[in-house]
Design a protein around this motif. Structure first.
Motif, short mmCIF file in Angstrom:
data_model
loop_
_atom_site.label_atom_id
_atom_site.label_comp_id
_atom_site.label_asym_id
_atom_site.label_seq_id
_atom_site.Cartn_x
_atom_site.Cartn_y
_atom_site.Cartn_z
N ALA A 1 -10.66 -0.13 -4.69
CA ALA A 1 -9.82 -1.26 -5.07
C ALA A 1 -10.66 -2.40 -5.64
O ALA A 1 -11.81 -2.59 -5.26
N GLU B 1 -4.38 14.12 -2.46
CA GLU B 1 -4.98 13.41 -1.33
C GLU B 1 -3.87 12.81 -0.50
O GLU B 1 -3.54 11.63 -0.62
N ASP C 1 -3.58 3.83 -1.17
CA ASP C 1 -3.84 3.19 -2.45
C ASP C 1 -3.10 1.87 -2.57
O ASP C 1 -1.98 1.71 -2.05
N LEU D 1 0.84 -1.19 0.00
CA LEU D 1 0.00 0.00 0.00
C LEU D 1 0.87 1.24 0.00
O LEU D 1 1.99 1.23 0.53
N ASP E 1 -9.65 1.85 1.00
CA ASP E 1 -9.51 2.01 -0.45
C ASP E 1 -10.72 1.37 -1.12
O ASP E 1 -10.61 0.30 -1.73
N ASP F 1 -1.14 10.18 -4.34
CA ASP F 1 -1.67 11.32 -5.07
C ASP F 1 -1.49 12.56 -4.21
O ASP F 1 -2.00 12.64 -3.09
N ALA G 1 -4.70 9.64 1.57
CA ALA G 1 -5.33 8.50 0.91
C ALA G 1 -4.38 7.31 0.87
O ALA G 1 -3.16 7.47 0.72
#
Length: 488
Positions: free
Chosen positions: A109, A73, A78, A65, A106, A70, A76
């Motif tokens: 996903a 964000e 991802d 992960l 997420d 980004d 966040a």
């Protein structure tokens, strides 16, 4: 005879009779104390109950992960790439049910890209004869390295000894609930300065069939040596910790670490791999960064603990011994010195309960444009957790990775040498593990089976030119062990 006189005589006779009776009673009691009375002991009624067999389950941590991939964000989380998972059973023809946990952090996903749950039906395999493991290699601008992890059982308590939240280091706590009920989880962090106040990590709800991810930096910012204690009620939690490192602008390693052995006065870490190009002097009080081997220790007792650390080469030869004083309530990172390249067994004997794990790194090969090539910057790092003693038999799942190896170690107080049979790819290898000794056995992707391993501690490692990873081999939990019941 006058009436008064007759009355006195009667009283006197009665008194003498009473005294005589008492004397006889005393004599009988005295005789009884000299004699042997029949022994009788009533055992409370009880019965041994064998709980109904339940399915065995292993939970894989899931893919690597990234936090804040980004820039728009920053908080966040991802999914990065896909983890390759290998399963193993004994017998090897068992039908397994595979499912994936939802990723609450997420939601975008793919359904089949999260943590994998491996289920074997009740009675299909003996305890400990189900295993899973995963591996993944990533090379991007922010994450680079090789990570391998074992798929573990959910538990009510786990200790994660790994990670850091200092500059360039990202650590994520992964909480996977594969049960059918929600879990209430407390996450407590201890660092080099003591316990970290993080009230937001107490009473976290992890829904059924879901994984939640916590940024360790959000709970304990700028901590160089965290230890994470995870406890849960309701559903059992499979906990792990992902750490990734960036030095300057270059990715410098990633690892997913599972739970280490629970607190005990003796801890053994088999198969700690040392790259000969790194290291600091063992007598240094502190060294920044990850480019040196170190041992992380913590005692939950609340008292000062004295520990003796032995670092012994697996292939024989003299080892090093380090004395360490662990301060109450604080985590210690202890440099292991400038060790020659090779595999080592690290043993810690303390006068109080401790948890332990070792960290090592591998340097990037010269001219590797895809890895960190700056002087002193590692290409990958690994955490080596302390292992628990095994049962007589165990099955191992070996995922894809460079030069996989099995490391076996036996405690100093073992009464005899352990004769272990390692079956890999249909070939059997007999190895002798002496008390205080250790051996290493090459592996290959797929399944390995151990027999005669009772009391032995084991781990699996991977070592490549720019890759390093390890995970311990854990015995099965006691969920379906027989229990004795005493009716009231």
């Amino acid at each position: 005879m006058p009436a008064d006189r007759r009355k006195l005589v009667r009283i006197g006779v009665r008194s003498l009779a009473a005294v005589a009776t008492a004397a006889v009673a005393v004599g009988l009691v005295g005789a009884a104390t000299l004699g042997t009375w029949p022994a009788h002991r009533a055992e409370p009624p009880s019965t041994v109950v064998q709980p109904e067999a339940v399915s065995q389950q292993r939970v894989c941590p899931g893919p690597i992960l990234a936090l804040g991939a980004d820039a728009a964000e920053a908080t966040a989380i991802d999914v990065v790439g896909t983890a390759s998972v290998v399963t193993a059973t004994q017998p090897d023809d068992v039908d397994l049910e595979l499912s994936w946990l939802a990723m609450s952090d997420d939601p975008g996903a793919a359904e089949d890209s999260g943590p994998l749950v491996i289920d074997a039906a009740a009675g299909a395999v003996d305890p400990g004869m189900l295993a899973g493991a995963q591996s993944q290699t990533e090379r991007s601008e922010t994450i680079g390295g090789f990570a391998a992890a074992s798929c573990t059982e959910g538990a009510a308590e786990s200790w994660l000894v790994a990670g850091a939240t200092t500059v360039g280091r990202s650590s994520l706590v992964l909480l996977s609930n594969a049960s059918d009920v929600a879990a209430t989880v407390d996450v407590r962090v201890i660092g080099e300065a003591g316990p970290v106040e993080a009230r937001s990590a107490i009473g976290i709800t992890v829904p059924a069939k879901t994984q939640r991810v916590l940024s360790l930096a959000g709970l304990a910012p700028n901590v160089a040596s965290p230890v994470v204690h995870v406890t849960s009620s309701g559903g059992a939690i499979a906990a792990s910790l992902e750490q990734s490192v960036v030095e300057g602008l270059a990715p410098a390693g990633v690892e997913i670490s599972g739970p280490t052995a629970p607190p005990a006065e003796t801890q053994v870490i088999p198969g700690v791999l040392i790259d000969g190009g790194t290291g600091v002097a063992a007598d240094e009080d502190h060294a920044d960064g990850d480019a040196f081997p170190a041992l992380r220790l913590y005692s939950p007792s609340g008292d000062e603990v004295e520990a003796v650390i032995s670092v012994v080469p697996v292939d024989g030869g003299a080892g090093d011994s380090i004395d360490a004083d662990l301060q109450p309530g604080k985590v210690s990172d202890i440099p292991l010195g400038d060790l020659p390249e090779g595999a080592y067994t690290v043993r810690i004997d303390a006068d109080g309960p401790i948890v332990a794990a070792a960290r090592s790194t591998v340097a990037a090969p010269p001219g590797d444009d895809d890895a960190a090539t700056d002087a002193g910057v590692p290409a990958d790092l690994a955490w080596f957790a302390a292992a628990q003693p095994l049962l007589d038999s165990a099955v191992l799942a070996i995922p894809s990775g460079p030069s996989p190896a099995l490391h076996l170690a036996l405690d100093a107080d073992a009464s005899d040498t352990a004769s272990v049979t390692v079956t890999v790819g249909g070939d059997e290898v007999e190895v002798e593990v002496p008390p205080s000794g250790a051996v290493s056995v090459p592996l290959e992707r797929g399944t390995a089976v151990l027999t005669g391993a009772e009391g032995v501690r084991a781990s699996v490692s991977f070592r490549g030119a720019d890759a390093l990873a390890s995970f311990p081999v854990a015995p099965p939990g006691p969920l379906d062990s027989p229990i004795r019941v005493y009716p009231r």
